[in-house]
Design a protein around this motif. Structure first.
Motif: not given
Length: 71
Positions: A30-32, A34-37, A64
């Protein structure tokens, strides 16, 4: 090749079903992610166990801000 606002980004990911440290792994995904968008995520080996409250695709989509379809 697309450029600017016409670009669509895709991410593919094998989530390893419920194997190993599932809870830790899904939070990290989830965290990674979100960074990729990404505009679209394609998931393999998603884990769904309604009796335990686990649904990888639904969890990621809700966290997300994405819609999801699973089969």
């Amino acid at each position: 090749m697309f450029s600017g606002s016409n670009a669509i980004s895709f991410v593919t990911l094998n989530t390893w079903k419920g194997d190993g440290a599932y809870i830790d792994r899904i939070k990290l995904i989830r965290e990674q992610a979100a960074d990729l968008k990404a505009d679209i995520m394609l998931l393999q080996e998603v884990f769904k166990a309604e009796s335990c409250g686990y649904d990888t695709a639904k969890y990621l989509a809700e966290n997300l801000g994405m819609a999801f379809a699973a089969q």
